[in-house]
Design a protein around this motif. Structure first.
Motif, PDB file in Angstrom:
ATOM      1  N   GLN A 121       0.834  -1.209   0.000  1.00  0.00           N
ATOM      2  CA  GLN A 121       0.000   0.000   0.000  1.00  0.00           C
ATOM      3  C   GLN A 121       0.868   1.259   0.000  1.00  0.00           C
ATOM      4  O   GLN A 121       0.581   2.221  -0.720  1.00  0.00           O
ATOM      5  CB  GLN A 121      -0.945  -0.005   1.202  1.00  0.00           C
ATOM      6  N   ALA A 122       1.939   1.238   0.771  1.00  0.00           N
ATOM      7  CA  ALA A 122       2.847   2.384   0.819  1.00  0.00           C
ATOM      8  C   ALA A 122       3.534   2.588  -0.528  1.00  0.00           C
ATOM      9  O   ALA A 122       3.654   3.722  -1.012  1.00  0.00           O
ATOM     10  CB  ALA A 122       3.888   2.196   1.929  1.00  0.00           C
ATOM     11  N   ARG A 123       3.983   1.506  -1.133  1.00  0.00           N
ATOM     12  CA  ARG A 123       4.651   1.609  -2.437  1.00  0.00           C
ATOM     13  C   ARG A 123       3.670   2.109  -3.493  1.00  0.00           C
ATOM     14  O   ARG A 123       4.009   2.953  -4.325  1.00  0.00           O
ATOM     15  CB  ARG A 123       5.241   0.246  -2.819  1.00  0.00           C
ATOM     16  N   LEU A 124       2.430   1.605  -3.463  1.00  0.00           N
ATOM     17  CA  LEU A 124       1.417   2.059  -4.409  1.00  0.00           C
ATOM     18  C   LEU A 124       1.198   3.562  -4.256  1.00  0.00           C
ATOM     19  O   LEU A 124       1.109   4.293  -5.248  1.00  0.00           O
ATOM     20  CB  LEU A 124       0.102   1.301  -4.217  1.00  0.00           C
ATOM     21  N   LYS A 125       1.137   4.033  -3.025  1.00  0.00           N
ATOM     22  CA  LYS A 125       0.935   5.466  -2.765  1.00  0.00           C
ATOM     23  C   LYS A 125       2.081   6.277  -3.369  1.00  0.00           C
ATOM     24  O   LYS A 125       1.856   7.328  -3.990  1.00  0.00           O
ATOM     25  CB  LYS A 125       0.827   5.705  -1.255  1.00  0.00           C
ATOM     26  N   GLU A 126       3.323   5.802  -3.221  1.00  0.00           N
ATOM     27  CA  GLU A 126       4.483   6.482  -3.809  1.00  0.00           C
ATOM     28  C   GLU A 126       4.325   6.606  -5.320  1.00  0.00           C
ATOM     29  O   GLU A 126       4.542   7.674  -5.889  1.00  0.00           O
ATOM     30  CB  GLU A 126       5.772   5.697  -3.537  1.00  0.00           C
ATOM     31  N   ILE A 149       2.282   0.277 -10.899  1.00  0.00           N
ATOM     32  CA  ILE A 149       1.014   0.528 -10.196  1.00  0.00           C
ATOM     33  C   ILE A 149       0.112  -0.698 -10.307  1.00  0.00           C
ATOM     34  O   ILE A 149      -0.473  -1.141  -9.308  1.00  0.00           O
ATOM     35  CB  ILE A 149       0.330   1.799 -10.745  1.00  0.00           C
ATOM     36  N   ALA A 150       0.021  -1.271 -11.491  1.00  0.00           N
ATOM     37  CA  ALA A 150      -0.803  -2.475 -11.678  1.00  0.00           C
ATOM     38  C   ALA A 150      -0.282  -3.628 -10.828  1.00  0.00           C
ATOM     39  O   ALA A 150      -1.062  -4.369 -10.220  1.00  0.00           O
ATOM     40  CB  ALA A 150      -0.836  -2.864 -13.155  1.00  0.00           C
ATOM     41  N   HIS A 151       1.043  -3.777 -10.773  1.00  0.00           N
ATOM     42  CA  HIS A 151       1.655  -4.828  -9.960  1.00  0.00           C
ATOM     43  C   HIS A 151       1.304  -4.643  -8.480  1.00  0.00           C
ATOM     44  O   HIS A 151       0.933  -5.601  -7.794  1.00  0.00           O
ATOM     45  CB  HIS A 151       3.166  -4.833 -10.153  1.00  0.00           C
ATOM     46  N   GLU A 152       1.420  -3.421  -7.989  1.00  0.00           N
ATOM     47  CA  GLU A 152       1.126  -3.168  -6.576  1.00  0.00           C
ATOM     48  C   GLU A 152      -0.344  -3.416  -6.265  1.00  0.00           C
ATOM     49  O   GLU A 152      -0.674  -3.976  -5.222  1.00  0.00           O
ATOM     50  CB  GLU A 152       1.528  -1.744  -6.178  1.00  0.00           C
ATOM     51  N   TRP A 159      -2.586 -10.132  -1.076  1.00  0.00           N
ATOM     52  CA  TRP A 159      -2.318 -10.156   0.368  1.00  0.00           C
ATOM     53  C   TRP A 159      -3.582  -9.851   1.166  1.00  0.00           C
ATOM     54  O   TRP A 159      -3.766 -10.378   2.267  1.00  0.00           O
ATOM     55  CB  TRP A 159      -1.190  -9.209   0.725  1.00  0.00           C
ATOM     56  N   SER A 160      -4.486  -9.027   0.635  1.00  0.00           N
ATOM     57  CA  SER A 160      -5.774  -8.766   1.320  1.00  0.00           C
ATOM     58  C   SER A 160      -6.591 -10.043   1.409  1.00  0.00           C
ATOM     59  O   SER A 160      -7.142 -10.370   2.464  1.00  0.00           O
ATOM     60  CB  SER A 160      -6.572  -7.702   0.555  1.00  0.00           C
TER      61      SER A 160
END
Length: 167
Positions: A121-126, A149-152, A159-160
């Motif tokens: 989630q943090a990486r996606l936000k970046e 972005i698609a990967h994240e 993981w959810s």
């Protein structure tokens, strides 16, 4: 001379930034391709002189012994990089995720899922902030950012789901 993905990364970055030093390349790699491709710091400093020796880069130093060497791509380097860019890629990527390896060997998926979920989630936000800021103007990096972005998003979904499911 055998060229590696690191060779082509250096050639590509020097093409974008003629006169870059190895230090400049290291900083650019850390800010750009390091999320896509792992490069050892020592490789960043070894590769430009190796490419210069092969005639794919020029190396110019200030001559005072303290000035850093600056690299510029040569026509042969341009030709080599363009040929590589035109080659098809048949090699499938390797999923190198320590948490998934632990799940494979029986680690509790829910505990791992919580920390992995937060990290993705943090990486996606970046990545989303970078996209929103318009900091990626060139087509290639912009398309790579969309892939990241698609990967994240896919990792977050995985993981959810794992966090909710019984072992």
């Amino acid at each position: 001379m055998r060229l590696t993905p690191t060779s082509y990364i250096v050639l590509g970055l020097v093409r974008w930034s003629p006169g870059a030093t190895a230090y400049d390349l290291e900083r650019t790699i850390n800010a750009t391709v390091s999320h896509m491709w792992t490069i050892q710091r020592s490789q960043v400093y070894r590769e430009p002189p190796r490419l210069a020796e092969a005639g794919l880069l020029t190396a110019e130093s200030g001559g005072d012994g303290r000035t850093k060497t600056r690299f510029t791509i040569t026509p042969a380097g341009e030709e080599s990089l363009n040929a590589w860019l035109g080659e098809a890629v048949s090699e499938m990527p390797q999923l190198r995720d320590l948490a998934i390896l632990k799940v494979f060997f029986g680690a509790g998926p829910q505990a791992l899922a919580r920390t992995r979920l937060l990290a993705h989630q943090a990486r996606l936000k970046e990545y989303e902030l970078l996209r929103e800021a318009g900091g990626v103007a060139q087509s290639g990096p912009r398309l790579a950012l969309e892939a990241a972005i698609a990967h994240e998003r896919t990792s977050i979904r995985y993981w959810s789901d794992l966090a909710k499911s019984p072992s």
